[in-house]
Write a protein that holds these residues in place. Structure first.
Motif, PDB file in Angstrom:
ATOM      1  N   LYS A   1     -26.761  12.679  59.634  1.00 14.14           N
ATOM      2  CA  LYS A   1     -26.948  12.248  60.847  1.00 14.14           C
ATOM      3  C   LYS A   1     -28.272  12.345  61.353  1.00 14.14           C
ATOM      4  CE  LYS A   1     -26.031  16.076  64.063  1.00 14.14           C
ATOM      5  NZ  LYS A   1     -25.973  17.502  64.962  1.00 14.14           N
ATOM      6  N   MET A   2     -28.238  11.177  62.155  1.00 14.38           N
ATOM      7  CA  MET A   2     -29.412  10.329  62.259  1.00 14.38           C
ATOM      8  C   MET A   2     -29.888  11.265  63.925  1.00 14.38           C
ATOM      9  SD  MET A   2     -30.586   7.166  63.045  1.00 14.38           S
ATOM     10  CE  MET A   2     -30.609   6.165  64.382  1.00 14.38           C
ATOM     11  N   GLY A   3     -31.615  11.694  63.426  1.00 10.22           N
ATOM     12  CA  GLY A   3     -31.488  11.594  65.440  1.00 10.22           C
ATOM     13  C   GLY A   3     -33.081  11.352  65.489  1.00 10.22           C
ATOM     14  N   ASP A   4     -33.733  11.481  66.718  1.00  7.93           N
ATOM     15  CA  ASP A   4     -34.539  11.085  67.784  1.00  7.93           C
ATOM     16  C   ASP A   4     -34.873  11.883  68.320  1.00  7.93           C
ATOM     17  OD1 ASP A   4     -33.910  10.320  70.159  1.00  7.93           O
ATOM     18  OD2 ASP A   4     -33.564   8.071  69.659  1.00  7.93           O
ATOM     19  N   PHE A   5     -36.093  11.889  68.911  1.00 10.09           N
ATOM     20  CA  PHE A   5     -36.232  12.725  69.879  1.00 10.09           C
ATOM     21  C   PHE A   5     -35.950  13.577  70.838  1.00 10.09           C
ATOM     22  CE2 PHE A   5     -38.666  14.043  73.578  1.00 10.09           C
ATOM     23  CZ  PHE A   5     -39.685  15.403  73.221  1.00 10.09           C
ATOM     24  N   TRP A   6     -35.375  12.379  72.080  1.00 13.17           N
ATOM     25  CA  TRP A   6     -34.206  12.322  72.732  1.00 13.17           C
ATOM     26  C   TRP A   6     -32.109  13.209  72.381  1.00 13.17           C
ATOM     27  CZ3 TRP A   6     -36.414  11.967  76.715  1.00 13.17           C
ATOM     28  CH2 TRP A   6     -37.973  11.749  76.275  1.00 13.17           C
ATOM     29  N   GLU A   7     -31.828  13.091  70.800  1.00 14.89           N
ATOM     30  CA  GLU A   7     -30.399  12.829  70.628  1.00 14.89           C
ATOM     31  C   GLU A   7     -29.967  12.211  69.299  1.00 14.89           C
ATOM     32  OE1 GLU A   7     -27.588  10.064  72.360  1.00 14.89           O
ATOM     33  OE2 GLU A   7     -29.514   8.200  73.169  1.00 14.89           O
TER      34      GLU A   7
END
Length: 534
Positions: A178-184
């Protein structure tokens, strides 16, 4: 009369439908291909690429194993892989216009790829049977392969086709992140921990995360935990995520050799404070030469134990994902690592062995490395003045994995190098032996190997200590601690820069990150006092 007219019209319609169909059948031909494992004789999943005059064929068989995938979790691909190949589970039938086609069958690094020229004749159906042969069998040696960096969203419905994909690449463990960044977040996984495991025999899927991900501190990894962790309001505090993943039974680390996205800053901030378990040191995201060890050796020389891992970062990275030809596009398993198990294979035993560092990374070559019979990840404590017997062997295939050189290294320095041109050596087997007599200091010792320009392998070190001491490198401690301080200063400069771009948010977390920088400086001070050469 009406019924007779209806029958006549129906017959006319059938005639006009059948004629084009028969005409098409006369203009095309079909071929049935069956693929079996050479040892078991059973159908086996494989990767298939079909070309005509060097150009990819855009026709798919009905038996194709398809799963939606793409960058940023978009549906960029489905049945075809980025290089125009596709996966099947052991057999397929395809109908094509007449011509001589090239069929390439492959099954990961340990099997010998096959290329066949097959003629399609109009109106005819032919049959071909092929057997996939290994040039080496690592599971038989108790070494299990893994790609710990795959991005594909997964529900229970995708389990079987995705397992077929990793079976077709002969990967024993596929870690879906599962990948994320600051937003979603992207590439969701339906479950983590035991509930997220899908297994058949010696192949399994499991879940993990690449989150947090920031351009200022790098991309964090985690896998094996009972749940994914994310702190949206404290997004830049990676250590909070690492601590929670550890509490939930997971392992943590940094991706992309800690080179991309200033990952070396995060590795310094979290690694020096003992929060990091693994480092991805082999991957094609940074360079066509996948083995990058600068930041790995940095941490090892300072006396920090880190397991070497590798992953493809599918569908993002290929051998040359910006400029390379299609056959060098993103591919599951193009970077992988092997883990030694001395007990039955399952998620728990595999993860425990990864945690212990019993690994080597590879994009083709196979390594066997021992110091006094210790294997990668082992701690070998000896008395001052004893002799170390070091053996390193590399295995390859003369055409598929042509070996060039093998090296024994200690504290980043080459102690012995053997090439295929040396007496008794070859492109499919290299062997180096060395005796270190009267050992006076602890050290980390590893082996690395090079094949062609895109193939390499490297072990996790064996950690040699003298009378219970450390394995750090007293010659480089000061320079590496100075480099660590430089990385912290880089991060502090980021904290003073208020950027308008929404991608850069480190400044917003200035106070918390500054506290962590100060903690890391305290660690550096302790290390300098304790480890520096006097």
């Amino acid at each position: 009369m009406n019924n007779i007219l209806r029958i006549l019209l129906l017959n006319v319609l059938i005639f006009f439908l059948e004629v084009p169909s028969k005409a098409y059948a006369q203009r095309t031909g079909s071929i049935y291909v069956g693929i079996q494992d050479d040892v078991t004789g059973k159908p086996t999943p494989v990767r298939v690429r079909i070309t005509l005059a060097g150009k990819p064929v855009k026709t798919l068989p009905n038996e194709v194993v398809a799963v939606s995938y793409g960058l940023w979790d978009h549906a960029d691909g489905y049945a075809f892989q980025p290089d125009s190949s596709f996966y099947v589970s052991g057999s397929f039938r395809i109908t094509l216009p007449p011509g001589v086609y090239q069929f390439v069958l492959s099954k990961g690094n340990e099997y010998i790829s096959q290329t066949h020229s097959l003629r399609i004749r109009p109106g005819q159906t032919s049959r071909q049977q092929y057997r996939m042969k290994r040039w080496i069998n690592m599971v038989a040696r108790n070494w299990y392969s893994a790609d710990s960096h795959i991005h594909i969203r997964r529900s229970p419905r995708e389990n079987q086709p995705l397992l077929n994909w990793i079976q077709a690449e002969d990967i024993n463990v596929g870690v879906l992140l599962k990948m994320g960044d600051f937003w979603e977040t992207y590439y969701p996984q339906y479950a983590f921990g035991e509930k997220g495991i899908y297994r058949q025999g010696n192949y399994l899927l499991t879940a993990g995360q690449e989150d947090p991900r920031t351009p200022e501190i790098g991309h964090a990894l985690g896998f094996g935990a009972t749940f994914s962790m994310r702190f949206g309001r404290d997004y830049y505090y990676y250590d909070k995520v690492f601590d929670e993943l550890h509490k939930r039974g997971g392992l943590t680390g940094y991706a992309h050799q800690a080179e991309s996205f200033h990952g070396y800053r995060g590795l310094t901030l979290d690694g020096l404070r003992g929060k990091v378990d693994v480092l991805e040191i082999l991957q094609y995201c940074v360079s066509p030469q996948p083995l990058r060890t600068e930041h790995y050796y940095h941490m090892l020389d300072l006396g920090f134990q880190l397991t070497a891992t590798a992953g493809s970062d599918f569908p993002w990275c290929g051998h040359d994902h910006d400029h390379g030809p299609p056959e060098h596009s993103a591919q599951i398993g193009n970077a992988r690592f092997y883990t030694y198990l001395n007990k039955p294979f399952n998620q728990a035993s595999w993860q425990a062995s990864v945690a212990a560092g019993h690994t080597f990374v590879s994009s083709g070559p196979i390594l066997d490395f021992r110091v006094n019979n210790a294997i990668p990840g082992d701690h070998l404590n000896v008395k001052k003045g004893e002799t170390l017997t070091i053996t390193a062997q590399a295995y390859g295939h003369p055409t598929q994995v042509p070996l060039q050189a093998i090296e024994i290294i200690a504290h980043g320095r080459v102690l012995k190098r053997i090439t295929k041109y040396d007496p008794g050596q070859s492109s499919n087997h290299l062997a180096a032996t060395l005796e270190l007599k009267s050992v006076e200091q602890g050290m980390w010792i590893a082996a690395r190997c090079y094949g062609d320009s895109t193939q390499a392998a490297h072990t996790t070190p064996i950690y040699v200590t003298i009378d219970g001491g450390g394995f750090h490198n007293s010659e480089t401690v000061d320079s590496y601690l100075n480099q660590s301080e430089k990385y912290l200063q880089e991060l502090e400069q980021e904290l003073e820069t208020h950027r308008d771009s929404p991608e850069f948010r480190a400044w917003y977390y200035k106070k918390g990150l500054k506290d962590r920088v100060d903690e890391t400086r305290q660690v550096i001070s302790v290390l300098r006092n304790r480890l520096s050469k006097r």
